[in-house]
Design an enzyme around this catalytic site. Structure first.
Site, PDB file in Angstrom:
ATOM      1  N   GLU A 276       0.826  -1.216   0.000  1.00 26.39           N
ATOM      2  CA  GLU A 276       0.000   0.000   0.000  1.00 26.39           C
ATOM      3  C   GLU A 276       0.859   1.264   0.000  1.00 26.39           C
ATOM      4  OE1 GLU A 276      -3.355   0.168  -0.398  1.00 26.39           O
ATOM      5  OE2 GLU A 276      -3.066  -1.961  -0.804  1.00 26.39           O
ATOM      6  N   TRP A 279       1.805   1.788  -3.481  1.00 31.54           N
ATOM      7  CA  TRP A 279       0.717   2.342  -4.291  1.00 31.54           C
ATOM      8  C   TRP A 279       0.720   3.872  -4.259  1.00 31.54           C
ATOM      9  CZ3 TRP A 279      -2.382   0.823  -8.030  1.00 31.54           C
ATOM     10  CH2 TRP A 279      -2.702  -0.521  -8.192  1.00 31.54           C
ATOM     11  N   TRP A 307     -21.442  10.407 -20.366  1.00 31.50           N
ATOM     12  CA  TRP A 307     -21.891  10.219 -18.982  1.00 31.50           C
ATOM     13  C   TRP A 307     -23.260  10.867 -18.840  1.00 31.50           C
ATOM     14  CZ3 TRP A 307     -18.909   6.928 -16.459  1.00 31.50           C
ATOM     15  CH2 TRP A 307     -17.545   6.873 -16.763  1.00 31.50           C
ATOM     16  N   ASN A 342     -11.291   2.066   2.626  1.00 33.38           N
ATOM     17  CA  ASN A 342     -10.818   1.953   1.249  1.00 33.38           C
ATOM     18  C   ASN A 342     -11.670   1.005   0.407  1.00 33.38           C
ATOM     19  OD1 ASN A 342      -8.763   2.642  -0.789  1.00 33.38           O
ATOM     20  ND2 ASN A 342      -8.326   0.462  -0.712  1.00 33.38           N
ATOM     21  N   TRP A 360     -17.070  10.346 -13.464  1.00 32.21           N
ATOM     22  CA  TRP A 360     -16.174  10.091 -12.334  1.00 32.21           C
ATOM     23  C   TRP A 360     -15.641  11.376 -11.721  1.00 32.21           C
ATOM     24  CZ3 TRP A 360     -11.222  11.982 -12.662  1.00 32.21           C
ATOM     25  CH2 TRP A 360     -10.744  12.303 -13.937  1.00 32.21           C
ATOM     26  N   TRP A 383     -10.193   6.954  -8.620  1.00 36.33           N
ATOM     27  CA  TRP A 383     -11.444   7.188  -9.344  1.00 36.33           C
ATOM     28  C   TRP A 383     -11.333   6.747 -10.799  1.00 36.33           C
ATOM     29  CZ3 TRP A 383     -16.390   8.089  -8.365  1.00 36.33           C
ATOM     30  CH2 TRP A 383     -16.737   8.398  -7.050  1.00 36.33           C
TER      31      TRP A 383
END
Length: 476
Positions: A276, A279, A307, A342, A360, A383
């Site tokens: 993590e 990341w 969208w 998360n 988004w 996202w």
């Protein structure tokens, strides 16, 4: 004899602080060190829980600096105008030290101000401090950057990690400088900000960060790989909020994890947690090389995807009124606490983009308003991952089923009931799909669907097929 400026930003601590450590190390007899925090007008136009949390961390830093005899000085206004006032007041400034931002607004500011300082004969010392590795440090053999996390992480593991940066507090006290009476404008603005504080959490500042990390490393880290996905369990480190403000450095976290865990107890959990940390570096690198990612899909073919525009659906998503319990509980947790688990961030992002077919960017910007741990690179990357428009994203045909997510990660409905009191008396067999309860069961649970709790805003299966068809058209 000169004055060295240490410019604090999102590195609100006195330990393991690269710019501060170097400034203190460089200071010699006759030098002074001046601590600066600049308040940009655009960043305080509104005051959400995110601002509240951040500035309360600033207050923690202010108090710590006061205690060691090197108070923080506040500047307010456009950044170059504010620093022009500073150098007009302190004629002996010869160097400025700060930790460089590699992405977004911070990168633009730092590049601009680096040139500005040089034009004013002030030496600039900037450092990589917000991440373990810089955006350009981990790369392929040919020098290009990674777009997929797995090979990036393999390379990341092979590169030596920077050590802890020692900060000599006695030297800070010796060289510290107090000229706050010369900067009334910044001080007045800081006073007005403090008057707006409402956040009641006790999880701000450097000591809180270290205490929480110690708690996590005592036991929870060993089960991290198993328990991190269950929002009813306190199984995550909660370090993201402290990393956001810089109350703790990623180096401190990395080295404490390595030094204080026993691999024999649960190496899988430790390894999952280290991943993590990587990341964060990965998404920082991605945003660095895709500087328009906050507003443009990283995958070019998806930039023209259609969208829907449904203000009512967006509002129901924001307020936790979609009729899908796990989604609603997650959004209510965000609105109340400024944080979201998360696993639930992925679920609500998938729901917005695939079940509601909403842009988004709307979700990313709402998270920006509400999250106390908002990190632009990680948030934008997350996202775009969920929307299937980013680098190394979830495939567009893999759509999170909100009911299955609920059954799998909150099987007894404990998290749901914590945040949705309307469902308090609903049995666990009905908690994930309360709209299927017969009328008499609804009455017995004191939860009439459509009255006490909303019916589902959409049918998941129908919207899943629509989302896949929409992405398929772009593929073709």
């Amino acid at each position: 004899m000169g004055t060295k400026i240490v410019w604090f930003r999102r590195d609100l601590r006195l330990n393991d602080h690269t710019a501060l450590s170097q400034a203190v190390q460089d200071a010699g007899e006759g030098d002074r060190i001046l601590f600066i925090f600049h308040i940009h007008p655009e960043l305080v136009e509104e005051f959400t829980i995110r601002h509240d949390y951040f500035f309360q961390t600033v207050q923690h830093l202010e108090q710590k600096c006061e205690n060691i005899g090197a108070p923080v000085h506040f500047l307010y206004g456009e950044v170059d105008t504010a620093f022009k006032q500073l150098i007009n007041q302190i004629l002996t400034i010869d160097a400025v030290y700060f930790n460089y931002d590699e992405v977004g607004f911070g990168r633009e500011r730092d590049d601009y101000m680096t040139n500005w300082f040089k034009d004013h004969a002030i030496t600039v010392y900037s450092f990589i401090d917000h991440h373990i590795h810089s955006a350009e440090e981990i790369h392929k053999q040919d020098g290009s950057f990674y777009k997929v996390f797995s090979p990036y992480y393999k390379k990341w593991q092979q590169v030596d990690k920077p050590g802890i940066r020692y900060v000599d507090k006695d030297k800070i006290k010796h060289y510290g400088m107090d000229v706050r009476d010369r900067f009334k404008k910044g001080w007045n603005k800081w006073t007005s900000i403090k008057e707006q504080f409402e956040y009641k959490g006790e999880d701000t500042g450097e000591e809180a960060a270290l205490n929480r990390l110690d708690w996590f490393l005592d036991a929870a880290v060993y089960d991290y790989h198993k328990e991190r996905d269950f929002p009813a369990i306190d199984g995550t480190s909660l370090m993201s909020r402290f990393l956001k403000t810089g109350a703790i450095s990623p180096r401190t976290i990395f080295h404490k994890v390595k030094e204080e865990t026993d691999g024999r107890k649960g190496q899988q959990g430790v390894d999952a947690y280290i991943q993590e940390i990587a990341w964060r570096d990965f998404y920082n690198m991605i945003y660095h090389f895709y500087p328009n990612a906050h507003d443009k899909e990283m995958v070019e073919k998806y930039r023209g995807i259609h969208w829907d525009n449904d203000e009512e659906a967006l509002e129901r998503w924001k307020t936790g009124q979609t009729g899908y319990p796990l989604i609603d509980a997650a959004m209510r947790q965000l609105n109340k606490t400024g944080w979201m688990h998360n696993r639930l961030r992925m679920a609500v992002a998938s729901f917005l983009t695939k079940d509601l077919l909403l842009d988004w960017r709307l979700g990313e910007r709402y998270f920006k308003e509400r999250l106390v741990d908002y990190d632009s690179a990680s948030n934008i990357g997350g996202w775009q991952w969920a929307a299937s428009t980013g680098t190394d994203p979830v495939p567009y045909f893999r759509v999170f089923n909100p009911t299955r997510q609920s059954e799998r990660f909150d099987p007894h409905g404990r998290f749901i009931k914590q945040w949705i009191p309307e469902l308090e008396k609903v049995e666990k067999n009905d908690i994930h799909e309360p709209w299927k309860m017969p009328d008499d069961i609804q009455a017995g649970a004191e939860c009439i669907i459509g009255k006490d709790y909303p019916a589902p805003i959409v049918d998941h299966k129908t919207m899943r097929n629509k989302a896949i068809d929409r992405f398929k058209k772009v593929q073709d």
